[in-house]
Design a protein around this motif. Sequence first.
Motif, PDB file in Angstrom:
ATOM      1  N   ALA A   1       0.813  -1.216   0.000  1.00 14.80           N
ATOM      2  CA  ALA A   1       0.000   0.000   0.000  1.00 14.80           C
ATOM      3  C   ALA A   1       0.847   1.267   0.000  1.00 14.80           C
ATOM      4  O   ALA A   1       0.297   2.369  -0.053  1.00 14.80           O
ATOM      5  N   GLY A   2       2.174   1.114   0.072  1.00 22.62           N
ATOM      6  CA  GLY A   2       3.056   2.279   0.123  1.00 22.62           C
ATOM      7  C   GLY A   2       3.500   2.604   1.540  1.00 22.62           C
ATOM      8  O   GLY A   2       2.816   2.280   2.516  1.00 22.62           O
ATOM      9  N   ASN A   3       4.674   3.221   1.674  1.00 25.06           N
ATOM     10  CA  ASN A   3       5.197   3.666   2.969  1.00 25.06           C
ATOM     11  C   ASN A   3       5.271   2.561   4.015  1.00 25.06           C
ATOM     12  O   ASN A   3       4.959   2.771   5.190  1.00 25.06           O
ATOM     13  N   GLY A   4       5.670   1.371   3.567  1.00 26.65           N
ATOM     14  CA  GLY A   4       5.857   0.278   4.502  1.00 26.65           C
ATOM     15  C   GLY A   4       4.572  -0.337   5.022  1.00 26.65           C
ATOM     16  O   GLY A   4       4.590  -1.073   6.011  1.00 26.65           O
ATOM     17  N   GLN A   5       3.442  -0.066   4.351  1.00 27.16           N
ATOM     18  CA  GLN A   5       2.145  -0.584   4.782  1.00 27.16           C
ATOM     19  C   GLN A   5       1.621  -1.574   3.739  1.00 27.16           C
ATOM     20  O   GLN A   5       1.975  -1.514   2.561  1.00 27.16           O
ATOM     21  N   ILE A   6       0.770  -2.483   4.204  1.00 29.13           N
ATOM     22  CA  ILE A   6       0.108  -3.385   3.266  1.00 29.13           C
ATOM     23  C   ILE A   6      -1.400  -3.354   3.508  1.00 29.13           C
ATOM     24  O   ILE A   6      -1.863  -2.960   4.578  1.00 29.13           O
ATOM     25  N   LEU A   7      -2.131  -3.770   2.492  1.00 28.81           N
ATOM     26  CA  LEU A   7      -3.570  -3.962   2.600  1.00 28.81           C
ATOM     27  C   LEU A   7      -3.788  -5.464   2.497  1.00 28.81           C
ATOM     28  O   LEU A   7      -3.387  -6.091   1.505  1.00 28.81           O
ATOM     29  N   HIS A   8      -4.391  -6.059   3.526  1.00 27.99           N
ATOM     30  CA  HIS A   8      -4.503  -7.521   3.532  1.00 27.99           C
ATOM     31  C   HIS A   8      -5.668  -7.992   4.398  1.00 27.99           C
ATOM     32  O   HIS A   8      -6.299  -7.197   5.110  1.00 27.99           O
TER      33      HIS A   8
END
Length: 343
Positions: free
Chosen positions: A310-317
């Motif tokens: 998701a960007g900036n070290g984040q994920i969508l899960h």
Amino acid sequence: MASHRRPKQPSRTRVTVLTATAAAAVALTSQAAQAAPKPSKDQVKAKTDALYEQAEKATEEYDGAKDKQKKLEQEIADLQDKVARGQSDLNTLRDGLGSLASAQYRTGGIDPSVQLFLSSNPDDYLDKASKLDQLSAQQIEQLKKVQKKQRMLAQQRQEASTKLKDLADTRTELGKKKKEVQAKLGQAQKLLNTLTAQEKATLAAKEERASRDSARSVLGDAKPASGRAGAAFQAAQTKIGTPYVYGASGPSSFDCSGLTSWAYAQAGVSIPRTSQEQANIGTRIYSQSDLQVGDLVFFFGDLHHVGLYAGNGQILHAPRTGTVVRYESMSTIGGPFEFGVRV
């Protein structure tokens, strides 16, 4: 005449020893109970997280078995259809050969070997047929077609039989994995039931704050996504808040690889069902700094968890049972980042 003696009463010493032993047993039980205090909410969370991870690993294996079952069922159906059509073609070929024999009989004499063929398997016979002057070229050609069709049907029937056995084994494996997942989830639920309502609320609030923080971080600068990856990521965003359910692939519930496969399908891209299979497609990205929004990201050594970057070290899960599709920092997944895949 039998004597009637009164039973010997236990001595005072023996009674004292038994009483002391019972008292000691009670004391030891009490000490054991005191030695195993109720785990704290953080300890419960750590144990349930470990169980959820084991359940997710079993879930991916369950998904793999379910996907294999679906493919086998389709392959078997296709083979059975081919066998049915092949048998119809074989019957037509046999009818045609019978017509040739009938015509030969009407014009003055059917060869005895052809009569034999019409009521038996032609495999052994055909090796000799080309040497017989009595058979016409048309009959020989028809015999060859019959033999070829029979061999093909035998091969297809054998292949279908093998796949049916494989299907039975796969269904057995599917049942085992389902029980394994349910057992792990049941253990986790028992642990959670030891918490008070306030402790449960505290843990839920902490997870909610972490998810909101991740969502805010996603709004910052991030490398642009490619067309397909961007479309898949946008599709996944519409499912934020959708519950995690093991074995689910949408649209009303998901497990981790169910979400990623569904999201890419919305972008017009078909990818495999399980995380391990998804790891073997596209281009691998090993540096986190090179990831782009929409890339698949994999965690743990056996790659049993996947999400969308998701960007900036984040994920969508879709994290695990008891949660919903959400943003989360890659640093809090619970397992190491292995690599990304650009589809």
